[in-house]
Design a protein around this motif. Structure first.
Motif, PDB file in Angstrom:
ATOM      1  N   VAL A  69     -43.041   2.937 -83.535  1.00 37.35           N
ATOM      2  CA  VAL A  69     -42.962   3.738 -84.760  1.00 37.35           C
ATOM      3  C   VAL A  69     -44.223   3.521 -85.590  1.00 37.35           C
ATOM      4  CG1 VAL A  69     -41.744   3.980 -86.967  1.00 37.35           C
ATOM      5  CG2 VAL A  69     -40.454   3.911 -84.820  1.00 37.35           C
ATOM      6  N   SER A  70     -44.690   2.295 -85.669  1.00 36.72           N
ATOM      7  CA  SER A  70     -45.910   2.003 -86.410  1.00 36.72           C
ATOM      8  C   SER A  70     -47.092   2.792 -85.842  1.00 36.72           C
ATOM      9  CB  SER A  70     -46.190   0.500 -86.371  1.00 36.72           C
ATOM     10  OG  SER A  70     -47.347   0.203 -87.099  1.00 36.72           O
ATOM     11  N   ALA A  71     -47.215   2.834 -84.517  1.00 34.18           N
ATOM     12  CA  ALA A  71     -48.297   3.596 -83.878  1.00 34.18           C
ATOM     13  C   ALA A  71     -48.157   5.089 -84.183  1.00 34.18           C
ATOM     14  CB  ALA A  71     -48.292   3.352 -82.372  1.00 34.18           C
ATOM     15  N   THR A  72     -46.943   5.582 -84.214  1.00 39.32           N
ATOM     16  CA  THR A  72     -46.701   6.998 -84.509  1.00 39.32           C
ATOM     17  C   THR A  72     -47.076   7.326 -85.946  1.00 39.32           C
ATOM     18  OG1 THR A  72     -44.870   6.974 -82.932  1.00 39.32           O
ATOM     19  CG2 THR A  72     -44.979   8.844 -84.446  1.00 39.32           C
ATOM     20  N   LEU A  73     -46.744   6.439 -86.865  1.00 34.64           N
ATOM     21  CA  LEU A  73     -47.081   6.674 -88.270  1.00 34.64           C
ATOM     22  C   LEU A  73     -48.591   6.759 -88.470  1.00 34.64           C
ATOM     23  CD1 LEU A  73     -44.423   4.340 -89.886  1.00 34.64           C
ATOM     24  CD2 LEU A  73     -44.546   6.833 -90.127  1.00 34.64           C
ATOM     25  N   LYS A  74     -49.338   6.032 -87.674  1.00 33.09           N
ATOM     26  CA  LYS A  74     -50.798   6.058 -87.794  1.00 33.09           C
ATOM     27  C   LYS A  74     -51.407   7.307 -87.172  1.00 33.09           C
ATOM     28  CE  LYS A  74     -51.246   1.076 -87.939  1.00 33.09           C
ATOM     29  NZ  LYS A  74     -51.448  -0.122 -87.156  1.00 33.09           N
ATOM     30  N   CYS A  75     -50.817   7.780 -86.056  1.00 31.23           N
ATOM     31  CA  CYS A  75     -51.435   8.865 -85.290  1.00 31.23           C
ATOM     32  C   CYS A  75     -50.703  10.203 -85.357  1.00 31.23           C
ATOM     33  CB  CYS A  75     -51.550   8.457 -83.827  1.00 31.23           C
ATOM     34  SG  CYS A  75     -52.532   6.970 -83.576  1.00 31.23           S
ATOM     35  N   GLY A  76     -49.467  10.211 -85.818  1.00 31.15           N
ATOM     36  CA  GLY A  76     -48.686  11.446 -85.862  1.00 31.15           C
ATOM     37  C   GLY A  76     -47.842  11.663 -84.619  1.00 31.15           C
ATOM     38  N   LYS A  77     -48.378  11.264 -83.471  1.00 24.51           N
ATOM     39  CA  LYS A  77     -47.667  11.347 -82.197  1.00 24.51           C
ATOM     40  C   LYS A  77     -47.990  10.084 -81.409  1.00 24.51           C
ATOM     41  CE  LYS A  77     -47.233  15.571 -80.119  1.00 24.51           C
ATOM     42  NZ  LYS A  77     -47.725  16.711 -79.341  1.00 24.51           N
ATOM     43  N   HIS A  78     -47.080   9.729 -80.537  1.00 22.07           N
ATOM     44  CA  HIS A  78     -47.297   8.546 -79.709  1.00 22.07           C
ATOM     45  C   HIS A  78     -46.417   8.681 -78.477  1.00 22.07           C
ATOM     46  CE1 HIS A  78     -48.118   4.340 -78.759  1.00 22.07           C
ATOM     47  NE2 HIS A  78     -46.827   4.146 -78.599  1.00 22.07           N
ATOM     48  N   PHE A  79     -46.904   8.162 -77.351  1.00 24.68           N
ATOM     49  CA  PHE A  79     -46.021   8.088 -76.199  1.00 24.68           C
ATOM     50  C   PHE A  79     -46.180   6.733 -75.541  1.00 24.68           C
ATOM     51  CE2 PHE A  79     -49.682   9.348 -73.688  1.00 24.68           C
ATOM     52  CZ  PHE A  79     -49.454   8.779 -72.435  1.00 24.68           C
ATOM     53  N   ALA A  80     -45.105   6.302 -74.920  1.00 27.16           N
ATOM     54  CA  ALA A  80     -45.100   5.002 -74.252  1.00 27.16           C
ATOM     55  C   ALA A  80     -44.284   5.116 -72.970  1.00 27.16           C
ATOM     56  CB  ALA A  80     -44.487   3.941 -75.170  1.00 27.16           C
TER      57      ALA A  80
END
Length: 183
Positions: A69-80
């Motif tokens: 979630v932290s990575a998503t908040l920084k970039c808008g989208k994230h996948f893992a």
């Protein structure tokens, strides 16, 4: 009450997810909505998994969600991707791995009020699914749009919030808000 509601919702979303099972051999689809107060709504097409998570991980901080979630908040989208062996220190990942829910594509999207997580999961033995995830990423992203549209007819935003429980520290949202203008 939360588990009874989850059972009703699981029955409603299971038919929405059947194409994933038929086309990609994805037996479980899960959805989470993370709110800025650290609470999270959790549901999946697999009621036994949803029930297990709610019975065993309600009000517990889950570190991989915190990081994602932290990575998503920084970039808008994230996948893992969740592949290989789970971290032996992560009780949540160990538990779902033991329940044969693994080899997962996790797609995260930032919304103005929350972060949504979409989890396409297979089994421990189906490591070949990773190629399907990578080669069909656009299809999985389109499924998230379809799912969100259909899910709005199943449960209102207010009901989602009411059925949420603590999963991540709220500081993650606030730390990212304060750094957004400095990037």
């Amino acid at each position: 009450e939360r588990i009874e509601l989850s059972e009703v919702i699981c029955k409603k979303i299971k038919p929405l997810c059947e194409p994933l099972s038929h086309v990609f051999n994805i037996p479980t689809f899960a959805y989470r909505r993370f709110f800025s107060d650290g609470t999270c709504f959790n549901i999946s097409s697999n009621f036994e998994l949803t029930k297990f998570v709610q019975e065993n991980f309600t009000e517990k901080i889950i570190s991989n969600f915190e990081n994602e979630v932290s990575a998503t908040l920084k970039c808008g989208k994230h996948f893992a991707l969740r592949v290989g062996e789970p971290d032996p220190q992560n009780n949540y990942l160990l538990a779902i791995y033991d329940r044969n829910v693994w080899n997962t594509l996790s797609l995260y999207q930032k919304n103005s009020e929350f972060v949504e997580g979409f989890y396409f999961t297979s089994t421990r033995d189906n490591y070949q699914i990773v190629d399907e995830y990578i080669n069909n990423l656009e299809t999985f992203e389109k499924f998230t749009v379809y799912f969100k549209e259909k899910f709005m007819d199943i449960l209102s935003g207010e009901e989602v919030k009411k059925a949420s429980f603590q999963t991540i520290p709220p500081k993650d949202f606030y730390e990212n808000e304060s750094t957004e203008g400095t990037n």
